[in-house]
Every structure is written in structure tokens, then in C-alpha cells.
Enzyme design. Structure first.
Site, PDB file in Angstrom:
ATOM      1  N   LYS A 196       0.841  -1.193   0.000  1.00  0.00           N
ATOM      2  CA  LYS A 196       0.000   0.000   0.000  1.00  0.00           C
ATOM      3  C   LYS A 196       0.881   1.250   0.000  1.00  0.00           C
ATOM      4  O   LYS A 196       0.683   2.161  -0.783  1.00  0.00           O
ATOM      5  CB  LYS A 196      -0.908  -0.053   1.232  1.00  0.00           C
ATOM      6  CG  LYS A 196      -1.874   1.084   1.337  1.00  0.00           C
ATOM      7  CD  LYS A 196      -2.800   0.897   2.526  1.00  0.00           C
ATOM      8  CE  LYS A 196      -3.530   2.187   2.814  1.00  0.00           C
ATOM      9  NZ  LYS A 196      -4.386   2.105   3.975  1.00  0.00           N
ATOM     10  N   GLU A 202      10.594  -4.697   4.331  1.00  0.00           N
ATOM     11  CA  GLU A 202      10.662  -6.101   3.923  1.00  0.00           C
ATOM     12  C   GLU A 202      10.321  -6.245   2.436  1.00  0.00           C
ATOM     13  O   GLU A 202      11.021  -6.917   1.671  1.00  0.00           O
ATOM     14  CB  GLU A 202       9.667  -6.956   4.730  1.00  0.00           C
ATOM     15  CG  GLU A 202       9.987  -7.101   6.206  1.00  0.00           C
ATOM     16  CD  GLU A 202       9.292  -6.053   7.054  1.00  0.00           C
ATOM     17  OE1 GLU A 202       9.036  -4.930   6.551  1.00  0.00           O
ATOM     18  OE2 GLU A 202       9.011  -6.354   8.230  1.00  0.00           O
ATOM     19  N   GLY A 254      -4.841  -1.984   5.070  1.00  0.00           N
ATOM     20  CA  GLY A 254      -4.057  -3.107   4.551  1.00  0.00           C
ATOM     21  C   GLY A 254      -4.703  -4.446   4.822  1.00  0.00           C
ATOM     22  O   GLY A 254      -4.832  -5.300   3.940  1.00  0.00           O
ATOM     23  N   ARG A 255      -5.166  -4.656   6.051  1.00  0.00           N
ATOM     24  CA  ARG A 255      -5.714  -5.970   6.423  1.00  0.00           C
ATOM     25  C   ARG A 255      -7.142  -6.185   5.913  1.00  0.00           C
ATOM     26  O   ARG A 255      -7.745  -7.221   6.172  1.00  0.00           O
ATOM     27  CB  ARG A 255      -5.638  -6.148   7.945  1.00  0.00           C
ATOM     28  CG  ARG A 255      -6.258  -5.021   8.749  1.00  0.00           C
ATOM     29  CD  ARG A 255      -5.863  -5.084  10.216  1.00  0.00           C
ATOM     30  NE  ARG A 255      -6.344  -3.942  10.983  1.00  0.00           N
ATOM     31  CZ  ARG A 255      -5.717  -2.790  11.103  1.00  0.00           C
ATOM     32  NH1 ARG A 255      -4.570  -2.596  10.482  1.00  0.00           N
ATOM     33  NH2 ARG A 255      -6.230  -1.812  11.831  1.00  0.00           N
ATOM     34  N   GLU A 340      -4.470  -6.765  14.963  1.00  0.00           N
ATOM     35  CA  GLU A 340      -4.000  -5.439  14.550  1.00  0.00           C
ATOM     36  C   GLU A 340      -5.143  -4.424  14.642  1.00  0.00           C
ATOM     37  O   GLU A 340      -4.924  -3.248  14.889  1.00  0.00           O
ATOM     38  CB  GLU A 340      -3.441  -5.492  13.108  1.00  0.00           C
ATOM     39  CG  GLU A 340      -2.610  -4.265  12.748  1.00  0.00           C
ATOM     40  CD  GLU A 340      -1.780  -4.442  11.475  1.00  0.00           C
ATOM     41  OE1 GLU A 340      -0.609  -4.843  11.563  1.00  0.00           O
ATOM     42  OE2 GLU A 340      -2.310  -4.168  10.384  1.00  0.00           O
ATOM     43  N   HIS A 371      -4.327 -33.472  17.469  1.00  0.00           N
ATOM     44  CA  HIS A 371      -3.172 -34.297  17.838  1.00  0.00           C
ATOM     45  C   HIS A 371      -2.001 -33.440  18.278  1.00  0.00           C
ATOM     46  O   HIS A 371      -0.870 -33.912  18.335  1.00  0.00           O
ATOM     47  CB  HIS A 371      -2.786 -35.190  16.653  1.00  0.00           C
ATOM     48  CG  HIS A 371      -3.910 -36.103  16.273  1.00  0.00           C
ATOM     49  ND1 HIS A 371      -4.094 -37.342  16.848  1.00  0.00           N
ATOM     50  CD2 HIS A 371      -4.950 -35.921  15.423  1.00  0.00           C
ATOM     51  CE1 HIS A 371      -5.186 -37.903  16.340  1.00  0.00           C
ATOM     52  NE2 HIS A 371      -5.727 -37.056  15.482  1.00  0.00           N
ATOM     53  N   LYS A 500       9.365  -0.776  13.929  1.00  0.00           N
ATOM     54  CA  LYS A 500       9.909  -0.442  12.602  1.00  0.00           C
ATOM     55  C   LYS A 500      10.985   0.622  12.738  1.00  0.00           C
ATOM     56  O   LYS A 500      12.065   0.517  12.139  1.00  0.00           O
ATOM     57  CB  LYS A 500       8.799   0.128  11.706  1.00  0.00           C
ATOM     58  CG  LYS A 500       7.818  -0.877  11.165  1.00  0.00           C
ATOM     59  CD  LYS A 500       6.895  -0.174  10.171  1.00  0.00           C
ATOM     60  CE  LYS A 500       5.679  -0.983   9.846  1.00  0.00           C
ATOM     61  NZ  LYS A 500       4.690  -0.253   9.061  1.00  0.00           N
TER      62      LYS A 500
HETATM   63  O1  LIG Z   1       1.100  -2.729   2.275  1.00  0.00           O
HETATM   64  P1  LIG Z   1       2.207  -2.154   3.069  1.00  0.00           P
HETATM   65  O2  LIG Z   1       2.177  -0.651   3.067  1.00  0.00           O
HETATM   66  O3  LIG Z   1       3.537  -2.671   2.588  1.00  0.00           O
HETATM   67  O4  LIG Z   1       2.035  -2.580   4.567  1.00  0.00           O
HETATM   68  C1  LIG Z   1       2.069  -3.924   4.947  1.00  0.00           C
HETATM   69  C2  LIG Z   1       1.522  -4.140   6.326  1.00  0.00           C
HETATM   70  O5  LIG Z   1       2.268  -3.405   7.269  1.00  0.00           O
HETATM   71  C3  LIG Z   1       1.427  -2.884   8.275  1.00  0.00           C
HETATM   72  O6  LIG Z   1       1.331  -1.519   8.094  1.00  0.00           O
HETATM   73  C4  LIG Z   1       1.917  -3.191   9.646  1.00  0.00           C
HETATM   74  O7  LIG Z   1       3.272  -2.987   9.758  1.00  0.00           O
HETATM   75  C5  LIG Z   1       0.095  -3.560   8.028  1.00  0.00           C
HETATM   76  O8  LIG Z   1      -0.964  -2.852   8.520  1.00  0.00           O
HETATM   77  C6  LIG Z   1       0.104  -3.720   6.556  1.00  0.00           C
HETATM   78  O9  LIG Z   1      -0.833  -4.652   6.157  1.00  0.00           O
END
Ligand SMILES: O=P(O)(O)OC[C@H]1O[C@](O)(CO)[C@@H](O)[C@@H]1O
Length: 536
Positions: A196, A202, A254-255, A340, A371, A500
Site C-alpha cells: 500500500k 521487507e 491493509g488488512r 491489529e 493431535h 519499525k
Molecule cells: O502494504 P504495506 O504498506 O507494505 O504494509 C504492509 C503491512 O504493514 C502494516 O502496516 C503493519 O506494519 C500492516 O498494517 C500492513 O498490512
């Protein structure tokens, strides 16, 4: 504490010793009364300690839900700490207008969906191809909400996968990219960078890694990249052709984003028509949530059961236990969605929350979990409310005997949790085994199940794109209702920011940089790791 919360606490204190089973004894109709149906979904909450008095009080807690619900659906800026509307429901809506600041957002939603459909069709048909020919594989790079939804849905809808194979890279651990790329042909792999913000460390690091991997074999790697983001300036800076960039607005969290461009990988895998069925399932749940009375409203009732167990009874966690192996990643998806969203310590106005926020959510498909950790659920000292999900029909008609076994196991578990096994029953089990009396008694005590452990069961007809859409939207609205009842903002996530920021500072420290502001433990760990690596 408001009167209703106090009355609920008092009621729980007065009835906490009453076994759930007694509620069935006193009400032969309980199993029927304590269910909610919605477009083929069937939700049974009868195996909880909620009685009529508790239900009335819980419904009173939900009084504020209808107005807040309308505020969400109609584009008000209910995400007050980020000044945003919350309109993931618009991503699956067909009828508008849906206005944000007086402007209908639906035309743009539909235009983007149409672009996604055209792109997916052309990739799936081979019209858009890689430099080595038709795309055989798609790699989605993203994390959190830009990963979990498509991963979860791709696994859930495996029987409908008839496009390129889907792969997902999320972790900054280089092992993830390495293992995922192993065996893929760079000339026939399409890469989607999903973020987003297009700043997530990452995702951006993995995107560079994959670009390098491709550059070794492909003349023009950029032409095999697409992007999903709301930061179009950054996707351009990364070198992705705007033709292959799919944007979405800041009112999609995002979620909550699997329904739109973040679902592009899924659409490529199962095709636009199946993706539409997924959207239709979400839309059906929206309609139900918006129109059904509170006591017959599935998301509301799921939320009220959750509030009862966590905020009233004080059970710290809840387990989501899908008896559907393809829902393998649903618990992980729900962990982000629920934790979250509702893991917050202050109310909307900034005051301390005076009750527990959302619970810890965890789980694993049955029967595998049986199990592994069910021992604790049955005999441990902590109560874990269980949320079972089971399909009446499987997707493999020739393996229907296995589906029946799966269903039997699911029902057996909720039945056992309710009923338990008394000491008398355990003694009877040990009798006649020829053991000395004291040993028989000792053995019997180990075989006692306290029972009286609450669970709910959600029955779906079968796991399909449509029912998956219903389930995901159901849980989204459950989170919303719980958030309204707690008076918190379910749509921001400030709690992930500090880690972060610190990670950015710690990177240079691992290279021997400035140690300012670090705690002694962290400094000692850095020194040790640098020593082990031979960097010190
Ligand atoms: O889509 P982005 O901006 O890479 O964010 C990834 C994820 O990181 C977060 O902001 C949490 O660190 C989530 O809410 C989001 O889904």
C-alpha cells in the site's frame, strides 16, 4: 464502567458456576434458538454460557452499532486517528453512490477492477507473456495485509486454481525469497510488488532481491513486474510501467484489502469470474450485516459471543479451528485482522481503555490440531473458547467418507468440550482393570475432563469462492462490532510503528555504528551477534 457492563459482570458472577449443559436441560429449544442463519451460513452459539439475560445485556452493548455501521458504509471518516473513511466494503459493492467528501468512489473502484480483469485475462491467455513465453508462475511480494489475504484465499480456493501457479514472498529473511524462487523460470515469472505504502522495508528489500534474480536471465526485468499500491509516485520510481500498476485509495486498510488490487495474484490464479464470486460472497455478508436485526445478525452475534468470552468471562484467547484443511492460513489471516484492529489500549478519545482490548487469536485446522494442542483445551487449567468452522460438503465427492469423518471429529470435539467426563465416569472406566483401588483412583483422576468449555460452530455448505467471501466479510464485521462496543479505533495500527523505527536504527548498529539510545540488553546482544559473525 457503564451500567450494562456492570450488570453483565454481576450476572456472570452469579451464574459462573452453572454448567452450560444445564442451559440445555432447562430449555429443550436452546439448540434451535441459539443459531443465526445468513445466506447458507449457519452459526450455532448454543454451547456457550450465554442465557437470555446475558443476551439482552450483550445486545444492549451493541446499541451503538447500527449508527456507526451506517457511518462506515456511507464513507464517513470513522478512522479518526488517520482522518480516513473505512470503505473496504466499496471494493465489493455494485450499487452506489458511495460518497467520500461528496465524490462517488464506485466508478474508480469498478474501473480498477475492470483493468485487473483485463490484465488477468491477458496474462492467463498468454497474450501478456514473459520473455520466455506464457507466464507459468506469479510471485507476489508483500507482507501483512499485502500478503496474508491472497495467501489465505489462494490456499482456500486451490480447486479453482487454473491459471499460473502462485507464490508468495513476505519475510525479510532471505530464506523466503531463496526458497520461493528455487525452480522458477525467471523468463516466465510475473512479479507483483504489493505494498500500500511502497515503503515497507521487507517488501522493498525483497523486490530488489527478486529484480536482481531476474536481471541475471531476463533482458528487461522491469517488463515482468507489476505493482499494487496507493503510492503511484514510488511505483514509478521503482521503474514499474504505470500500465501495470493497480492503485487503491487510502480508505482501504491493509488488512481489509484482499478484495481489490491486493487480490490481483488471487485473480490471476483463479480467474476474474471466480474472483467475482468471492466479491459476491463478501457483498452478501455486507447486505446481511446492514439489514438483519441485531439478534439475528451473524457478525453481531459472533462479536457478542467474543465480548462475552473475553471481556466478561475473562478468557484471554480464542482459538479458530477450521475443519477444512484449505483454511490452513485462515487463523494467521484472522490474527492480523483481529489483533491489529482491536489490540488497542485507548478509546477513540484517547482515554485509557478500562477493560481488556481484543483477545489473542490463534488456531490450526482440525483434525491436525487435535493431535497437537487440544490436550490443553480439554484438560488444561485455562479455558479457551473455540470457534469451529466446518463444511457440510467437501470438494472431493469420491472422498466423501473422509468429509464425514472430518465432520464427525469436529462435532465430537465441541460435544466433548461441552460434556466432559466426570470422575464417576472415569472411575467406571478404570473399574474391572484389576488395579489396586488407590491406583485405579489415581488413574481415573487423570481421565477426568471438566467439560463446560464453550465453543461455537459455523457451518458452511461447502468451501467455495462465494462462501470464502462470506467468511472473510463476516470476520471483518465482527471486528468492527467488537471495536464499536469497546469504543476503540479498529482501523489504525500505531502499535507496529515503534519496532519499525528501532529496526532502522539497529541496522547500522550491526555494522558497528553509533550505539546512542540503545538499552544495555540490546547492546549486549548486538555485541554477541557481531562476535559470532566475526564482525566485531
Ligand atoms: O502494504 P504495506 O504498506 O507494505 O504494509 C504492509 C503491512 O504493514 C502494516 O502496516 C503493519 O506494519 C500492516 O498494517 C500492513 O498490512
Amino acid at each position: 464502567m457503564t451500567d450494562t457492563w456492570r450488570q453483565l459482570a454481576d450476572h456472570r458472577a452469579a451464574t459462573g458456576d452453572r454448567p452450560i449443559a444445564a442451559l440445555f436441560d432447562g430449555d429443550p429449544d436452546r439448540a434451535r434458538r441459539c443459531t443465526v442463519a445468513a445466506d447458507g451460513l449457519w452459526f450455532d452459539w448454543s454451547k456457550t454460557a450465554i442465557d437470555d439475560t446475558a443476551l439482552d445485556l450483550l445486545l444492549a452493548l451493541a446499541e451503538g452499532v447500527p449508527s456507526r455501521r451506517e457511518a462506515m458504509f456511507t464513507g464517513e471518516r470513522i478512522n479518526e486517528t488517520e482522518g480516513r473513511a473505512v470503505l473496504h466494503t466499496a471494493l465489493r459493492a455494485t450499487e452506489g453512490p458511495i460518497l467520500v467528501d461528496g465524490r462517488d468512489v464506485l466508478p474508480e473502484v469498478h474501473a480498477t477492477l475492470d483493468r485487473m480483469r483485463r490484465f488477468a485475462d491477458r496474462v492467463r491467455s498468454g497474450e501478456i507473456a514473459g520473455q520466455g513465453g506464457r507466464y507459468t508462475d506469479v510471485v507476489n511480494i508483500g507482507i501483512g495485509g499485502s500478503d496474508l489475504g491472497p495467501v489465505m484465499a489462494a490456499l482456500a480456493l486451490a480447486p479453482w486454481a487454473d491459471g499460473p501457479r502462485l507464490h508468495f514472498i513476505s519475510n525479510v529473511d532471505g530464506a523466503d525469497a531463496t526458497d520461493t524462487l528455487k525452480g522458477l523460470d525467471p523468463e516466465r515469472t510475473l512479479v507483483i510488488v504489493s505494498s500500500k505504502t511502497f515503503t515497507t522495508i521487507e517488501t522493498m528489500t525483497n523486490a530488489e532481491t527478486v529484480r536482481r534474480w531476474m536481471a541475471g536471465r531476463v533482458a528487461d526485468p522491469a517488463s515482468q513486474f507489476a505493482a499494487v499500491s496507493s503510492a503511484l509516485d514510488r511505483t514509478a520510481a521503482f521503474g514499474i510501467d504505470p500500465e501495470r500498476v493497480f492503485g487503491f485509495a487510502d480508505w482501504v486498510g491493509g488488512r481489509y484489502s484482499v478484495w481489490g488490487p491486493i487480490g490481483l495474484s488471487l485473480m490471476l490464479g483463479i480467474g476474474p469470474d471466480r474472483f467475482d464470486e468471492f466479491l459476491a460472497g463478501g457483498r452478501a455478508m455486507d447486505h446481511h450485516f446492514r439489514s438483519a436485526p441485531l439478534e439475528g445478525n451473524l457478525p453481531v452475534m459472533l462479536a457478542l459471543v467474543g465480548v462475552w468470552h473475553h471481556q466478561v468471562c475473562g478468557y484471554p484467547t480464542r482459538a479458530v479451528l477450521p475443519y477444512a484443511n484449505r483454511l490452513l492460513r485462515l487463523p494467521a489471516y484472522l490474527q492480523q485482522l483481529e489483533m491489529e484492529s482491536n489490540g488497542k489500549r485507548v478509546t477513540m478519545d484517547g482515554a485509557d481503555l478500562d477493560r481488556p482490548s481484543g483477545p489473542i487469536v490463534w488456531g490450526e485446522p482440525g483434525t491436525n490440531g487435535q493431535h497437537a494442542f487440544y490436550q490443553l483445551i480439554h484438560q488444561g487449567t485455562q479455558v479457551v473458547p473455540c470457534e469451529f468452522i466446518v463444511a457440510a460438503r467437501g470438494h472431493e465427492p469420491d472422498l466423501d467418507h473422509q468429509q464425514k469423518l472430518l465432520i464427525a471429529n469436529c462435532l465430537a470435539q465441541s460435544g466433548a468440550l461441552l460434556r466432559g467426563r466426570s470422575l464417576e465416569e472415569a472411575r467406571a472406566l478404570m473399574a474391572g482393570k484389576g488395579l489396586p483401588e488407590a491406583e485405579a483412583e489415581r488413574q481415573a483422576r487423570h481421565r477426568v475432563f471438566p467439560g463446560n468449555r464453550p465453543s461455537t460452530t459455523l457451518v458452511i455448505e461447502a468451501l467455495t469462492p462465494f462462501t470464502l467471501g462470506q467468511i472473510v466479510a463476516l470476520y471483518e464485521h465482527r471486528v468492527f462490532v467488537e471495536g464499536v462496543i469497546l469504543g476503540i479505533n479498529s482501523f489504525d495500527q500505531w502499535g507496529v510503528e515503534l519496532g519499525k523505527e528501532l529496526a532502522l536504527k539497529l541496522g547500522p548498529l550491526l555494522d558497528g555504528g553509533d550505539a546512542d539510545g540503545q538499552d544495555a540488553s540490546t547492546l549486549a546482544l548486538v555485541a554477541h551477534i557481531r562476535g559470532v559473525r566475526g564482525d566485531g
